[in-house]
Design a protein around this motif. Structure first.
Motif, short mmCIF file in Angstrom:
data_model
loop_
_atom_site.label_atom_id
_atom_site.label_comp_id
_atom_site.label_asym_id
_atom_site.label_seq_id
_atom_site.Cartn_x
_atom_site.Cartn_y
_atom_site.Cartn_z
N GLN A 25 0.83 -1.22 0.00
CA GLN A 25 0.00 0.00 0.00
C GLN A 25 0.86 1.26 0.00
O GLN A 25 0.47 2.28 -0.56
CB GLN A 25 -0.92 0.00 1.25
CG GLN A 25 -2.03 -1.05 1.20
CD GLN A 25 -2.84 -1.10 2.49
OE1 GLN A 25 -2.35 -0.73 3.56
NE2 GLN A 25 -4.07 -1.60 2.40
N ARG A 26 2.01 1.17 0.65
CA ARG A 26 2.90 2.35 0.71
C ARG A 26 3.71 2.51 -0.58
O ARG A 26 4.51 3.44 -0.68
CB ARG A 26 3.84 2.24 1.91
CG ARG A 26 3.13 2.37 3.26
CD ARG A 26 4.11 2.45 4.41
NE ARG A 26 4.73 3.76 4.49
CZ ARG A 26 4.51 4.66 5.47
NH1 ARG A 26 3.71 4.38 6.48
NH2 ARG A 26 5.11 5.82 5.43
N LEU A 334 7.79 4.56 10.01
CA LEU A 334 8.01 4.89 8.59
C LEU A 334 7.48 6.27 8.26
O LEU A 334 8.10 7.03 7.51
CB LEU A 334 7.32 3.86 7.69
CG LEU A 334 8.10 2.62 7.28
CD1 LEU A 334 7.22 1.73 6.39
CD2 LEU A 334 9.40 2.97 6.54
N ASP A 335 6.32 6.62 8.83
CA ASP A 335 5.76 7.95 8.58
C ASP A 335 6.77 9.04 8.95
O ASP A 335 6.83 10.08 8.29
CB ASP A 335 4.48 8.17 9.42
CG ASP A 335 3.29 7.41 8.84
OD1 ASP A 335 3.38 6.96 7.67
OD2 ASP A 335 2.28 7.26 9.55
N LYS A 336 7.53 8.79 10.00
CA LYS A 336 8.47 9.80 10.47
C LYS A 336 9.81 9.77 9.74
O LYS A 336 10.42 10.79 9.51
CB LYS A 336 8.76 9.57 11.96
CG LYS A 336 7.71 10.10 12.90
CD LYS A 336 8.30 10.19 14.32
CE LYS A 336 7.27 9.84 15.36
NZ LYS A 336 7.86 9.55 16.66
N PHE A 337 10.30 8.54 9.47
CA PHE A 337 11.70 8.43 9.04
C PHE A 337 11.91 7.74 7.70
O PHE A 337 13.03 7.34 7.38
CB PHE A 337 12.53 7.71 10.12
CG PHE A 337 12.51 8.39 11.46
CD1 PHE A 337 13.24 9.56 11.65
CD2 PHE A 337 11.78 7.88 12.52
CE1 PHE A 337 13.23 10.21 12.88
CE2 PHE A 337 11.76 8.52 13.75
CZ PHE A 337 12.49 9.69 13.93
N GLU A 338 10.85 7.55 6.92
CA GLU A 338 10.99 6.84 5.66
C GLU A 338 12.09 7.48 4.81
O GLU A 338 12.18 8.70 4.72
CB GLU A 338 9.68 6.82 4.88
CG GLU A 338 9.74 5.88 3.69
CD GLU A 338 8.39 5.73 2.99
OE1 GLU A 338 7.35 5.69 3.66
OE2 GLU A 338 8.40 5.67 1.75
N THR A 343 17.76 4.43 10.53
CA THR A 343 16.98 5.17 11.53
C THR A 343 15.62 4.51 11.78
O THR A 343 15.18 4.36 12.92
CB THR A 343 16.78 6.64 11.08
OG1 THR A 343 18.05 7.20 10.79
CG2 THR A 343 16.09 7.45 12.15
N VAL A 344 14.95 4.11 10.69
CA VAL A 344 13.65 3.45 10.83
C VAL A 344 13.79 2.22 11.73
O VAL A 344 13.03 2.04 12.68
CB VAL A 344 13.09 3.03 9.45
CG1 VAL A 344 11.90 2.08 9.60
CG2 VAL A 344 12.67 4.27 8.66
#
Lengths: 465, 465
Positions: A25-26, A334-338, A343-344
């Motif tokens: 989906q992403r 993922l929303d923050k660090f994609e 980092t993720v």
């Protein structure tokens, strides 16, 4: 750019297929390699579907991917535990004083098939069956597979590899054996194993005992449980020591002694299980283990998720729910660090591990609670008080069970700390006669809240927790 | 008959050589295989002897084998911790309010050599050096060795095999890899590693700082400690994170930054260590790990003992003492069950494992206490009260540290449960101003005793512990 990256997922079980769906989906290019054949194309014998407990944390993940309605159709609500004593008397203990809080029995195969179907609707998701992962080269982000049919070996690479290959994970094994970094790891087995049995439907396809409950036959050192299936059957599980006690897996070696054991300890269950002896000797005895480890990831190359990172014993009904919640937590990171896998992965482990450690410990607590405590007077009084509090003050009180099972906005660790403190408060006030089951509920609520805070504060001052 | 049995011991370190001595005294035929050369014949460079904390539990074992006088000559008493703050101020905190309770610094090599000498006085004990164990066939009670010099491999058998081969045990590895039974196992690393440094003697051979203390430079996230050696030197150990904080092992890569770090954090220690940079870059950085496992034995064939069964971090100064106490406990079980190895091994594990699990957990607690708590006001007040109680009521109070270190008749687990409850009682009564450091000591004693019992009882009712 990041959304065109190639992600390799090892294992298309419940966690892997959900992860594939979400990453599909992403917009990622997702390839999933599964060692078993496609479960949608293999026969599962009637009446033998294996079921699992499905509850709010799992459902949070279904909502994330938008399939909660399809999943609901697979669910059988279980409102509480139905306790069976040795004389065959039953007693229903609801999971919550709030009517809308219950857990569900769901077919592992049915749910897994749905997730696979949904994942494959995305053209950027491909699932390869009969491909067993042998090892992972985590320095070079490649995995070695063997084709189950041709026995050919081949190597696949990707931008990152996520292993959702369960308690026996090939990636975790590579982490452990390669010794390229300090890898903390534990595997702990209970003294007990388990064996799956069944209560088949009546000839007309009906349930032989009450459908909407998780049935328990607690006997102190061992127990039997049963969860309903959609076809009218129940999947029954015997939890028993391997070698301790009068009856144990090592000495239950003949049809006579198995029947004698059930006749003596579980006569009402035996009456529903003419197929007991056949099931008993056909089905394997399996161990009950807890796996913890750290780190879960190697740089931004590889990551463990689900049971591969944190296998737990089944006594809180949270194994699948915890793995599904992994995907929700991972998605939020993922929303923050994609764009930066290192980092993720490290942020994901940092936020998530404390909670999966907690549910592992809670599941072992519940092993003792289910087979033993549920039969003790003081624990029954506690349960009675908690249900009354939940009914009377639905917005002000949640038991440990409710915090863990129905409060998906709270992490497992917070649920554990608060839940254990509440249990301790109520049990001690009952023992000291500061409260009784007949006390005024508002008075009980205030005392429990105050004592819980005091316990949490005392532990904090002492540097515990 | 049993006393003529052949026992093979893997590893001639502290635990293995003590065990060989004791089993030799009991009349068994003992063969010990050690991977390293004979430490009595290899040079140890001056001023670099590695030392360990030796206390009552270890001494109990020395008394059992009758060498406590020879060991005493190797000991340097340490009456307390000497705390060094950043400004170079020092503060001596005794280990006990009772003058006769102190710990000792002892040379690992010196003590090991003594034990080897004593063991070899028994003609039924033979020690083979330079023989590395590769694996153990625990079904057939044989071990595979490789000669370090010739590289020849050979197999030895025995009536039973006891592995005292430390944290990297070959037997434990065979248990894990062979998967012939359910083997619970954990290896857990701290985020910190350690590096050994040294404070050399003055030119006249004197100690550069106070001799009879364990020196600590606590700095919250990291610390330095120093223990005296007989030759006037101190062995210094830096405990530091691998990768967190402003300074860590990963970024201390040049002489300049190492000196800057010590100048800033440990100026008074640096003044005593002109050899700092040389030591720092010559000596390895090593990890800090805890190993637990179960079962320790396979039938009556093989047994893990000492660090091979329970490696712990060094922060309670109990690693060697715990391994020596293993031999005392094992000897007591032999008194009861000699002649049946299966019973001996399983009874030994049953009585001993709860205690080695406890000291492993206590050692991690002390990691936090030493680097952090010793610098906090409330913990210092607690310590002051406990020392006063021990001095005023020597027969009625022992702190957690005393219970663990000086009360060798109490098991580690009991010491842990009582000691933690006492700590919690005192800290919370201090925080709640129920007691202060100026309260009447008899009143404090009564309150601490009562509150400790209440805490233990509350935990028991809640089904904890």
């Amino acid at each position: 750019m990041p959304n065109k990256q190639n992600i390799l997922i090892i294992g298309a079980g419940l966690c892997g297929s959900l992860l594939a769906l979400r990453l599909g989906q992403r917009g990622f290019n997702v390839n999933v390699y599964e060692m078993r054949p496609d479960l949608r194309k293999t026969d599962i014998s009637a009446g033998r579907s294996i079921n699992l407990a499905f509850s709010d944390r799992g459902n949070k993940a279904m909502k994330l991917v938008g399939i909660e309605k399809q999943v609901e159709a697979l669910c059988i609500p279980m409102n509480g535990r139905m306790i069976h004593d040795k004389e065959g008397n039953t007693f229903l203990s609801n999971y919550s004083g709030r009517d809308h809080e219950y857990i569900n029995s769901i077919s592992r195969g049915g749910l897994n098939a749905l997730l696979l179907d949904e994942a494959e609707k995305h053209e950027n998701v491909t699932i390869h069956f009969n491909k067993k992962c042998k090892s992972v080269d985590f320095e070079n982000t490649t995995a070695l597979f063997e084709d189950y049919i041709t026995k050919d070996k081949f190597i696949e690479d990707a931008d990152c590899i996520i292993a959702t290959d369960g308690a026996g994970s090939a990636l975790r094994k590579s982490y452990y054996l390669e010794r390229k970094f300090l890898f903390s790891f534990s595997q702990n087995y209970l003294t007990h194993g388990y064996k799956e049995l069944s209560i088949l439907p009546t000839k007309t396809g009906d349930y032989k005992t009450y459908k909407n409950a998780l049935h328990i036959w607690p006997r102190g050192d061992f127990m039997v449980i049963a969860l309903p299936n959609l076809d009218g059957s129940f999947t029954v599980t015997l939890f028993l020591s391997y070698n301790q006690g009068e009856y144990n897996f090592n000495n239950l070696t003949t049809p006579e002694i198995v029947t004698e054991f059930f006749q003596k300890e579980f006569p009402d269950a035996l009456a529903l299980m003419p197929n007991l002896v056949e099931d008993f000797f056909e089905n394997p005895t399996a161990p009950l283990g807890t796996v913890k480890c750290s780190p879960w990831h190697y740089k931004g190359n590889t990551l463990l998720m689900g049971d591969s990172a944190h296998a737990i014993v089944p006594f809180y009904g949270q194994g699948m729910n915890a793995s599904f919640e992994d995907v929700v937590e991972f998605d939020a990171v993922l929303d923050k660090f994609e764009g930066n896998w290192d980092t993720v992965f490290s942020e994901y482990e940092k936020t998530r591990k404390k909670d999966t450690d907690a549910i592992a410990d809670l599941a072992i607590d519940n092993f003792h609670e289910m087979r033993d405590h549920v039969g003790q007077a003081i624990f029954q009084e506690k349960r009675k008080i908690e249900q009354a509090l939940e009914k009377e003050f639905p917005n002000e009180y949640s038991s440990k069970y409710s915090l863990v099972t129905f409060n998906e906005h709270i992490g497992y660790r917070e649920a554990m700390l608060r839940g254990r403190a509440q249990d301790k408060a109520i049990l001690n006030m009952l023992a000291d006669k500061i409260i009784t089951v007949d006390s005024d509920l508002k008075v009980i609520l205030d005392k429990v809240k105050k004592e819980t805070e005091a316990i949490l504060e005392d532990d904090k001052i002492a540097g515990l927790k």
